[in-house]
Scaffold this motif. Structure first.
Motif, PDB file in Angstrom:
ATOM      1  N   HIS A   5      -2.171   7.448   7.351  1.00 22.42           N
ATOM      2  CA  HIS A   5      -3.011   6.436   6.707  1.00 22.42           C
ATOM      3  C   HIS A   5      -2.485   5.032   6.940  1.00 22.42           C
ATOM      4  O   HIS A   5      -3.258   4.084   7.013  1.00 22.42           O
ATOM      5  CB  HIS A   5      -3.118   6.731   5.202  1.00 22.42           C
TER       6      HIS A   5
ATOM      7  N   GLU B 153      -2.943  13.847   1.132  1.00 27.00           N
ATOM      8  CA  GLU B 153      -3.509  12.731   0.354  1.00 27.00           C
ATOM      9  C   GLU B 153      -3.148  11.399   0.972  1.00 27.00           C
ATOM     10  O   GLU B 153      -3.937  10.468   1.043  1.00 27.00           O
ATOM     11  CB  GLU B 153      -2.860  12.722  -1.045  1.00 27.00           C
ATOM     12  N   PHE B 154      -1.866  11.315   1.387  1.00 29.34           N
ATOM     13  CA  PHE B 154      -1.386  10.054   1.940  1.00 29.34           C
ATOM     14  C   PHE B 154      -0.224  10.309   2.886  1.00 29.34           C
ATOM     15  O   PHE B 154       0.688  11.085   2.576  1.00 29.34           O
ATOM     16  CB  PHE B 154      -0.922   9.122   0.803  1.00 29.34           C
TER      17      PHE B 154
ATOM     18  N   THR C  30       4.135   6.456  -7.659  1.00 29.18           N
ATOM     19  CA  THR C  30       3.688   6.851  -8.987  1.00 29.18           C
ATOM     20  C   THR C  30       3.761   8.346  -9.285  1.00 29.18           C
ATOM     21  O   THR C  30       3.379   8.773 -10.353  1.00 29.18           O
ATOM     22  CB  THR C  30       2.233   6.382  -9.186  1.00 29.18           C
ATOM     23  N   TYR C  31       4.226   9.146  -8.344  1.00 29.02           N
ATOM     24  CA  TYR C  31       4.135  10.598  -8.549  1.00 29.02           C
ATOM     25  C   TYR C  31       5.489  11.247  -8.799  1.00 29.02           C
ATOM     26  O   TYR C  31       6.472  10.877  -8.169  1.00 29.02           O
ATOM     27  CB  TYR C  31       3.518  11.268  -7.318  1.00 29.02           C
TER      28      TYR C  31
ATOM     29  N   THR D 274       5.836  15.139  -3.089  1.00 32.51           N
ATOM     30  CA  THR D 274       6.254  14.048  -2.196  1.00 32.51           C
ATOM     31  C   THR D 274       7.322  14.544  -1.222  1.00 32.51           C
ATOM     32  O   THR D 274       8.264  15.225  -1.623  1.00 32.51           O
ATOM     33  CB  THR D 274       6.814  12.877  -3.040  1.00 32.51           C
TER      34      THR D 274
ATOM     35  N   ARG E 163       1.909  14.039  -0.232  1.00 32.54           N
ATOM     36  CA  ARG E 163       2.056  12.685   0.316  1.00 32.54           C
ATOM     37  C   ARG E 163       3.462  12.526   0.879  1.00 32.54           C
ATOM     38  O   ARG E 163       4.399  13.158   0.387  1.00 32.54           O
ATOM     39  CB  ARG E 163       1.804  11.634  -0.770  1.00 32.54           C
TER      40      ARG E 163
ATOM     41  N   ARG F 148       1.185   3.945  -3.131  1.00 29.42           N
ATOM     42  CA  ARG F 148       0.765   5.353  -3.003  1.00 29.42           C
ATOM     43  C   ARG F 148       1.927   6.330  -3.172  1.00 29.42           C
ATOM     44  O   ARG F 148       1.713   7.502  -3.455  1.00 29.42           O
ATOM     45  CB  ARG F 148       0.119   5.593  -1.633  1.00 29.42           C
TER      46      ARG F 148
ATOM     47  N   LEU G 183       0.835  -1.202   0.000  1.00 27.62           N
ATOM     48  CA  LEU G 183       0.000   0.000   0.000  1.00 27.62           C
ATOM     49  C   LEU G 183       0.878   1.263   0.000  1.00 27.62           C
ATOM     50  O   LEU G 183       0.658   2.187  -0.797  1.00 27.62           O
ATOM     51  CB  LEU G 183      -0.909  -0.025   1.237  1.00 27.62           C
TER      52      LEU G 183
END
Ligand code: FES
Length: 689
Positions: A615, A597-598, A312-313, A318, A574, A309, A305
């Protein structure tokens, strides 16, 4: 050298040594109580009495110096009777009912009573009821258990340099007191615990470990583990007594350690904090569900997880924040995971803004003179003049404050304090009270004053560059801006003169200056150090206090840089937070971790502050449960620490967790084994690298 005979054995010892020293050197035991190798002896209790040259008058071995030809007997009927009398009177003078004492089973007085088979008293007990002081979180002092041996008092004077403890009252009401008859909680006691470490009875007790030796923790089963504390960067040697997986106590190493000036002192971070829980341990990975509740998940689920998350960015949202209490290996993995694996554009330590100007000040200094480095903190122990600039070592690096206090009292060191708090009161030589953040004005004024005075250094190669930067300034105006009154201005002039006249001055700069976004103040403090010769091998007369144990490693790995700023948090979407204990609460970033977001957190404890913000939570061991290397405050020493206790079942080592996340990212490191990782960290952090 003196040739003496102890119990018929001929031994040779240095003149000036005591009989006790001679006996110890040659493996002959003489019982002691008020004497301890870490502090001076005073011959107070008479447990160590021996017969010298057949004299009926027994002598205290701990204070009697050897003499050539001396004949010593350590045990005979007379001596045993004398020691038993001493013991009986000690037991009769206070309440020494061992079965109710918190130190029972780990008490020198009790052990001596067993050794001398003192199963009853032949004298009448006679004592009053004395107070029990529990006004300190970590230590209680029970005067009823005290034998007035004075070891705590001498430890407070000679090891800590605090001079808080002393005797008060007279006769049978004689007590060990704090300051002028204060209770501990209201005294100037700093709670380092060296008095407790040297207390031979249950008079000074660790409140987190009372009755430890009788509550199933059998002393004969304790393992003694040599280690060090990585909490503030001074890497203080520790001796941990461990039974099973339970730490019974942590003590400072009072035997002389080569190159270390500390004499066995620890602070609360090293001695007490590891004994108490810093919260609820996180033992399984957890995920927050849509209702805000936390549920346990498998390691694979949690890791997949987080990787999914974060992977991918590349949009610049980040970020990564790590505790600078983490080991060198953890910091290296964290940085590479964030930068190379997840393309984070903001990576920092939890307290990065506290030393935001440090990187740029060093870079600026390089433009003036090449190849200089920070002094070792150990050199403070040799300084004859110390200037504290916006620094309070008592809060961040406690041992340094002890070195300064001892220097003042033992060697007449002069101390100038520039800042809002007089941190060595009442012994400060010059106190220049200025508000937080105004210290650089006084530093600039010092530079200007010295450079225009007869004390100015004549052969300084960098003179022109420093002079050009300082320019023409009015010292009086600067001091007025800083808020110094007439008295402060007078102290300033003396400080300037004494700094230049000192043989071995040292500047200690702290948080108030290193946290300023503008590096000018810190750079000019470096210039001030430069006005005197370097200590050795291009070492500036400057020690920079840093907020956490491994901050120097974080700086060198560029995890914390001049870009540290809470304002940057506005762009975060994130991130990953790597914790090592309890330093999240004091991080300036804490209030910027909500509404993301995360947010994934790797932590030994359930992070209550992030319970409604994170999270995913992934557990990790505490520092006592895993091995790793740590870098000293000045970046000049790297030490390997092994695990003192085992980590909880099912909790992976931090480096394996970080590596597993890295293996799920775009970056595949060359250091997938512990040995390679360790070598890579060493290569980056080695002094001079
Ligand atoms: Fe020598 Fe106390 S140990 S007098």
């Amino acid at each position: 050298m003196a040739k003496i005979t102890i119990d018929g054995k001929e031994v040779v010892v240095e003149e000036g040594k005591t009989i006790l020293d001679a006996a110890r050197q040659h493996g002959i035991r003489i019982p002691t109580l008020c004497s301890h190798p870490a502090v001076s002896s005073w011959g107070g209790c008479r447990m160590c009495v021996v017969e010298v040259d057949g004299s009926p008058r027994l002598a205290a071995a701990c204070v009697m110096p050897v003499r050539d030809g001396m004949k010593v007997v350590t045990t005979n009927e007379n001596i045993i009777t004398a020691r038993r009398v001493v013991l009986e009177f000690l037991f009769a003078e206070r309440n020494h009912y061992c079965m109710f004492c918190g130190a029972s089973g780990d008490c020198e007085l009790q052990a001596l009573a067993y050794e001398y088979q003192m199963d009853h008293l032949t004298v009448t007990q006679s004592f009053d009821k004395f107070p029990v002081d529990v006004t300190n979180e970590y230590m209680a002092i029970d005067h009823n258990r005290c034998v007035l041996c004075g070891r705590c008092i001498r430890a407070c004077h000679e090891i800590s340099g605090a001079h808080v403890l002393g005797y008060q009252n007279r006769g049978t009401h004689n007590l060990v007191g704090f300051d002028l008859d204060d209770i501990r909680g209201e005294s100037t006691c700093m709670g380092c615990g060296i008095c407790m470490q040297l207390c031979p009875t249950g008079a000074i007790l660790n409140r987190y470990r009372t009755h430890h030796a009788v509550l199933g923790h059998d002393k004969t089963k304790w393992k003694v583990i040599d280690s060090f504390c990585p909490q503030c960067g001074l890497l203080c040697p520790t001796v941990s007594s461990v039974e099973g997986n339970f730490i019974v106590k942590i003590e400072g190493k009072t035997e002389a350690q080569p190159g270390r000036p500390d004499r066995g002192q620890l602070c609360q971070k090293g001695r007490f904090e590891p004994l108490k829980s810093a919260g609820k341990r996180l033992l399984k990975p957890m995920v927050r569900d849509t209702n805000g509740g936390w549920k346990e998940v498998s390691w694979k689920t949690a890791m997949d997880l987080v990787a999914g998350r974060m992977n991918t960015y590349k949009d610049g949202g980040t970020f990564g924040l790590a505790s600078a209490r983490c080991s060198n290996e953890e910091l290296l993995l964290f940085r590479d995971l964030m930068v190379k694996g997840w393309h984070a554009n903001y990576v920092d330590t939890l307290h990065g803004p506290a030393y935001t100007s440090l990187t740029s000040a060093w870079a600026d200094l390089k433009k003036v003179v090449l190849g200089l480095q920070e002094a070792s903190w150990k050199q403070i122990a040799e300084a004859d003049k110390v200037i504290l600039v916006g620094a309070n070592p008592g809060e961040s690096q406690f041992l340094i404050s002890g070195l300064i206090r001892r220097g003042i009292l033992e060697r007449g060191v002069q101390v100038t304090v520039i800042g809002p708090v007089d941190v060595t009161a009442p012994w400060t030589t010059h106190y220049l009270p200025v508000a937080k953040g105004k210290e650089p004005l006084v530093v600039k004024a010092l530079l200007a004053e010295i450079m225009s005075s007869p004390h100015k250094p004549v052969h300084l190669k960098t003179w022109d560059k420093i002079a050009a930067e300082i320019g023409k300034v009015n010292v009086t105006d600067l001091l007025k801006q800083a808020g110094l009154d007439d008295e402060g201005r007078e102290a300033f002039r003396w400080a300037a003169r004494w700094y230049m006249e000192a043989k071995n001055p040292m500047i200690v700069v702290g948080n108030n200056v290193t946290s300023l976004p503008d590096a000018t103040g810190l750079r000019q403090t470096m210039y001030l150090a430069l006005l005197r010769d370097v200590v050795q091998q291009n070492t500036l007369r400057l020690v920079v206090l840093k907020p956490n144990g491994n901050s120097a490693a974080a700086l060198k790995m560029r995890l914390a840089t001049e870009k540290s700023s809470v304002e940057k948090a506005a762009t975060w979407k994130r991130g990953l937070v790597l914790l090592a204990g309890d330093d999240l609460a004091t991080s300036p970033f804490l209030n910027h971790l909500g509404g993301l977001e995360f947010l994934a957190v790797i932590s030994p404890y359930f992070p209550e502050e992030l319970a409604d913000k994170a999270h995913v939570l992934i557990p990790k061991p505490i520092w006592l449960e895993e091995e790793g290397t740590y870098t000293s405050l000045d970046g000049q020493e790297i030490r390997y620490k092994k695990a003192v206790v085992s980590r909880p079942r099912g909790v992976d080592e931090s480096w394996q967790t970080l590596l597993a996340l890295m293996q799920r990212s775009e970056f595949h490191p060359t250091y997938a084994r512990w040995r390679d990782l360790n070598a890579k960290a060493e290569e980056e952090l080695r002094p001079g690298a």
